[in-house]
Design an enzyme around this catalytic site. Structure first.
Site, short mmCIF file in Angstrom:
data_model
loop_
_atom_site.label_atom_id
_atom_site.label_comp_id
_atom_site.label_asym_id
_atom_site.label_seq_id
_atom_site.Cartn_x
_atom_site.Cartn_y
_atom_site.Cartn_z
N SER A 557 -85.79 40.73 47.39
CA SER A 557 -85.69 41.04 45.96
C SER A 557 -85.68 39.75 45.16
O SER A 557 -85.26 38.69 45.65
CB SER A 557 -84.42 41.83 45.67
OG SER A 557 -84.20 41.95 44.27
N TYR A 570 -75.18 43.67 45.97
CA TYR A 570 -76.63 43.82 46.19
C TYR A 570 -77.29 42.44 46.28
O TYR A 570 -78.06 42.16 47.21
CB TYR A 570 -77.24 44.64 45.06
CG TYR A 570 -78.74 44.84 45.17
CD1 TYR A 570 -79.28 45.81 46.00
CD2 TYR A 570 -79.63 44.04 44.43
CE1 TYR A 570 -80.65 45.99 46.09
CE2 TYR A 570 -81.00 44.21 44.51
CZ TYR A 570 -81.50 45.20 45.35
OH TYR A 570 -82.86 45.38 45.43
#
Length: 680
Positions: A557, A570
């Protein structure tokens, strides 16, 4: 009242019925024909025609487009210009000058058989029972004993124009005959009507099988060898999964292959019997068989209980010996005009107590090769039951395997897709980015395992891609070590091994630091950090055993390098994944395994994470309506474009399609340009 079927419609219906029953013929084996008349579009006058299954088609799925249509007068006129058996291959090109109308399939080598035999309908089939007679040492006498004068023996001759002349002469000389047994090959039957032809074909097949059942020895393969009896199913499948990547790697020495495994009763019984080494060494006989299975299989000579490392070492020894023997076979029979050797690796590997591994350029070819060897086992069983198995000479096998007409057929094959022969496993593939990746990899030629925690979603995506020859579902929780190992095993059993793994499974919980619980932290790290580690480890284990290199791709990501608000668990998990890419690239490079990452951002539409509540939380953080989140992300990028799952899939394809063969340890941003996430 229903309409009467046309001649070609009758032929299609008969072909489909015959091809639907494996007792009648093998996949893509045999051909059927019908003679009739139609109006010549040029003269307006009736013209006699032959409709015949074209080259490469399958009877069970035959459609009108799979028929070749020829002018019967022109086809039969070729008899007058036939140059003789030494030049009979030239006749195949001459068939093109006999074609009627536009389109249709290319005529096959067996066209002469159908056109020259004086019967309105002709079937040429490869039934196991018929080939058992055809390969029996005293097949001619057995044919006479079983059928009397209704079926005539025709000695082995390579398919072609002369064989068509031979069968036509046999029919003319035997008016009571309904068909023939073709030595070393199969059967041909005929009839005045489509119904009569089909009935005659079935009569020959059923009578041959009944003769074998009634007269044959009960144990034609000899007694069971206790050391070679089948392992219990769970142990057998575990052993097969451990061996599959090793065997696939050996079978891919000359070119990459896809694998198929079967532990059917027919296979397990054959390899448990005393006579299987002798019979396997004799090789197959029917041209359709050994064109797909090669002249003979590789047979392991250790029991299934032998230590795994000893078995692997022995397989490598046997593989080297197999390659030497195949080169010698090629050198014995090759002429200056022969096509070059296509490869010396086995297409069939038999492992007593475990099963059979078969290989091909794609899953269907690998599966069909295995099916053909089961046909060969059935043929050997029948021939040994009533006589002794005596296949055609190796010289004749070579003439067919390296026939210029077969080589021309291979040259007509379309260019393989970029990911052809590659086996991919994608985690989290039941939706969103994972689904898009799976679809793209399959579209580019890969076999794909759809791995997801949600079984129904995985099954739906696999069905969307196609049948089990291209995609299979696998239910797996990536946080469970045993489940991950089982997923890699399932991949090996489905396609032979694994070449390409995409670590995509993920989830996100968006909370400020003070609201983030230990459970939030652990869950995200379990799925993405631990899960990616487990998948990469087990995949690498298989890839190293395979010895064919491989690709591991992490869907990380932008957040792995960008510090965004309310995102500690996250972002930290994604950073863990990102560093795994670098660490594994450094460690696995010596095995030819490349490890790369993709850093997406703002993939809202189609994303399972965003649909699961993450989107609403991120929208709240940025103060925009959830339905405008994708547009918001796009506006803050340099390119002002929204990122979709397909864009991430494109990056995975580029990383794995071969053009970046010297790239490893790379992270590819797919974020439409987020300057704060630039790698440095």
């Amino acid at each position: 009242m229903g309409c009467l079927m046309s001649t070609s419609e009758e032929l299609i219906a008969r072909s489909n019925r015959l091809g639907a029953d494996p007792r009648n013929t093998n996949y893509a084996g045999g051909n059927t024909s019908a003679k009739g008349s139609d109006v010549d579009p040029v003269t307006g006058q009736p013209v006699d025609l032959l409709w015949v299954k074209g080259s490469g088609g399958d009877l069970g799925t035959l459609t009108p487009a799979g028929l070749a249509v020829l002018r019967l007068d022109r086809l039969r006129a070729l008899v007058d210009v036939y140059p003789g058996i030494e030049r009979e291959d030239e006749m195949v090109a001459a068939f093109d000058y006999c074609l009627h109308g536009r389109g249709g399939a290319a005529p096959s080598i067996d066209t002469a058989m159908h056109g020259l035999v004086d019967a309105a309908h002709v079937d040429h089939l490869h039934p196991d029972a018929g080939i058992a007679f055809a390969t029996a040492l005293d097949g001619e006498a057995l044919t006479k004993e079983c059928f009397g004068d209704r079926v005539v023996w025709v000695p082995w001759r390579r398919p072609g124009f002369q064989l068509g002349l031979d069968i036509a002469a046999v029919k003319a000389a035997n008016p009571r005959a309904i068909g023939v047994i073709l030595g070393g090959h199969g059967i041909t039957a005929w009839g005045a009507t489509s119904e009569e032809c089909e009935a005659n074909s079935l009569e020959i097949i059923r009578a041959a099988q009944a003769f074998i059942d009634e007269r044959g020895r009960t144990e034609p393969f000899g007694p069971v060898v206790e050391a070679y009896t089948a392992l219990p199913e769970a142990e057998r499948r575990e052993r097969a999964a451990s061996l599959a990547p090793v065997i696939r790697g050996l079978a891919s020495t000359d070119r990459p292959q896809v694998g198929h495994f079967t532990d059917s009763d027919a296979v397990l019984d054959f390899v448990s019997r005393a006579e299987h080494p002798r019979l396997a060494a004799l090789g197959t006989s029917c041209p359709d068989h050994f064109l797909r299975t090669k002249v003979r299989p590789l047979v392991l000579d250790l029991p299934p209980t032998a230590p795994l490392d000893e078995t692997v070492a022995r397989l490598k020894e046997l593989h080297a010996a197999y390659r030497d023997a195949y080169r010698a076979y090629y050198d014995r029979f090759a002429t200056p005009d022969s096509p070059p050797m296509r490869g010396a690796d086995p297409a069939i590997v038999l492992v007593p107590g475990v099963g059979m591994f078969s290989f091909g350029a794609n899953k269907q070819t690998a599966r069909v090769a295995g099916e053909f060897y089961v046909n060969a086992i059935n043929v050997m069983r029948g021939a040994e039951a009533i006589s002794s198995y005596a296949p055609i000479d190796e010289s004749e096998k070579f003439r067919i395997e390296y026939w210029e007409l077969e080589e021309a057929k291979l040259r007509r094959m379309p260019k393989p897709k970029p990911l052809a022969t590659r086996v991919a496993l994608v985690t989290g593939a039941g939706s969103g980015i994972g689904r898009a990746i799976a679809l793209r990899l399959a579209a580019e030629g890969a076999c794909v395992v759809i791995a997801d925690r949600d079984a129904s979603s995985a099954a739906a995506v696999a069905a969307e891609i196609g049948g089990a020859d291209v995609a299979v579902p696998c239910t797996v929780d990536v946080t469970d070590e045993a489940a991950v190992r089982a997923a890699i095993d399932a991949t090996a059993l489905a396609f032979g091994g694994v070449d390409l793994v995409v670590n995509n499974a993920g989830l996100s919980i968006s909370k400020p630091l003070l609201d983030t619980t230990e459970a939030d932290w652990d869950l995200q790290h379990d799925v993405m950090a631990r899960g990616s580690f487990l998948v990469a480890r087990e995949a690498a284990r298989a890839m190293v055993a395979q010895g064919m290199g491989g690709d591991i791709v992490y869907i990380s990501s932008k957040n792995s390098v960008f510090a965004g608000p309310n995102n500690v668990a996250y972002g930290a998990a994604k950073a863990d994944q990102a560093h795994q890419v670098r660490l594994l690239a450094a460690e696995l490079g010596e095995h030819g395994i490349r490890v790369n990452g993709v850093n997406p951002d703002g993939v809202v539409r189609g994303s399972g994470i965003f649909a699961g509540g993450w989107g609403a939380k991120r929208a709240a953080v940025y103060g925009v309506p959830e339905e405008e989140l994708g547009a918001y992300y796009a506006k803050r990028t340099l390119l002002k474009r929204e990122v979709l799952p397909e864009h991430v899939a494109n990056a995975v394809f580029v990383l794995t399609a071969g053009e970046l063969s010297h790239t490893t340890g790379l992270h590819v941003p797919v974020d439409a340009g987020v300057a704060a996430a630039f790698l440095r």
